[in-house]
Scaffold this active site. Structure first.
Site, PDB file in Angstrom:
ATOM      1  N   ASP A   1       0.923  -1.021  -0.061  1.00 32.78           N
ATOM      2  CA  ASP A   1       0.132  -0.036   0.229  1.00 32.78           C
ATOM      3  C   ASP A   1       1.022   1.194  -0.007  1.00 32.78           C
ATOM      4  O   ASP A   1       2.186   1.035   0.382  1.00 32.78           O
ATOM      5  CB  ASP A   1      -0.818  -0.095   1.167  1.00 32.78           C
ATOM      6  CG  ASP A   1      -1.969   1.071   1.257  1.00 32.78           C
ATOM      7  OD1 ASP A   1      -2.346   1.511   0.259  1.00 32.78           O
ATOM      8  OD2 ASP A   1      -1.838   1.832   2.391  1.00 32.78           O
TER       9      ASP A   1
ATOM     10  N   ASP B   1      -0.126   5.096   0.696  1.00 31.16           N
ATOM     11  CA  ASP B   1      -0.537   6.138   1.816  1.00 31.16           C
ATOM     12  C   ASP B   1      -0.602   5.468   3.393  1.00 31.16           C
ATOM     13  O   ASP B   1      -0.980   4.540   3.611  1.00 31.16           O
ATOM     14  CB  ASP B   1      -1.660   6.748   1.410  1.00 31.16           C
ATOM     15  CG  ASP B   1      -1.742   7.262   0.109  1.00 31.16           C
ATOM     16  OD1 ASP B   1      -0.855   8.123  -0.303  1.00 31.16           O
ATOM     17  OD2 ASP B   1      -2.968   7.111  -0.647  1.00 31.16           O
TER      18      ASP B   1
END
Length: 218
Positions: A7, A9
């Site tokens: 991922d 953010d």
């Protein structure tokens, strides 16, 4: 080859590039400051709460791309990278990426944030494969719409499966690193799920599942 999936953010980055892009637009006077900041903050809180209507959010987030020329957008994005993104880069994240490279793993980012915001970030991190929400483009301009499935929650699994089907890769031995409970659907299908600086919901879930928990914050 073994996949190492990340991922973006609040995982590889010490912050949220999607929310930061909205803040940047406000600070540069590109959007109506009060109304845009209020909506941007509301959607971000809904995301944190696990209550985000992704289509409503994307209708909001992609609109600025549709009303400005590509030249303007690219100029603003370069400034955004220097002003907002580079301060979010983490030395420990770079070390983690290097550790997977040294093992010969194939690196990938999967993010709900749209490709316009994230493609340069992936380049800076040296990650070749990026699955991001795709803004629709017609005749060289963004429309404000979405092309295909947003890579959010179960959509990340669907988009990854599409990529696997065309790449010849598999999830055998795969890793996935994320901070968010929104990513549980993907965390559950890899052999090596890791919660990175997790939100409270994911932290509890990871501990109950016996998943790895780590920090990349300096």
């Amino acid at each position: 080859m073994t996949l190492a999936i990340f991922d973006l953010d609040n995982t590889l980055l010490a912050g949220d590039s999607d929310h930061a892009w909205g803040e940047f637009l406000v600070e540069e006077g590109i959007v109506d400051a009060e109304a845009y900041r209020k909506a941007n903050d509301r959607f971000y809180q809904e995301y944190l709460n696990g209550e985000l209507d992704i289509l409503s959010y994307l209708g909001f987030a992609l609109q600025p791309l549709a009303v400005h020329s590509m030249d303007e957008l690219l100029e603003w994005r370069a400034k955004f990278m220097d002003k907002k993104v580079r301060p979010m880069l983490q030395a420990k994240a770079s070390e983690l990426l290097d550790s997977h490279r040294e093992r010969g793993h194939t690196l990938m980012i999967i993010t709900a944030t749209n490709r316009f915001v994230t493609e340069l970030i992936a380049d800076v991190l040296g990650i070749e494969h990026l699955i991001a929400t795709e803004p629709e483009m017609v005749n060289g301009r963004y429309t404000g719409g979405i092309a295909g499935t947003p890579s959010f929650q179960e959509g990340k699994v669907a988009r990854l499966n599409d990529w696997l089907a065309t790449s010849g890769e598999s999830l055998d031995g795969a890793w996935f690193y994320s901070d968010s409970h929104n990513d549980v659907p993907l965390l559950e299908i890899v052999d090596n799920p890791v919660a990175v600086d997790p939100d409270p919901k994911l932290e509890e879930f990871a501990k109950n599942k016996g998943w790895g928990v780590m920090t990349l914050r300096d």
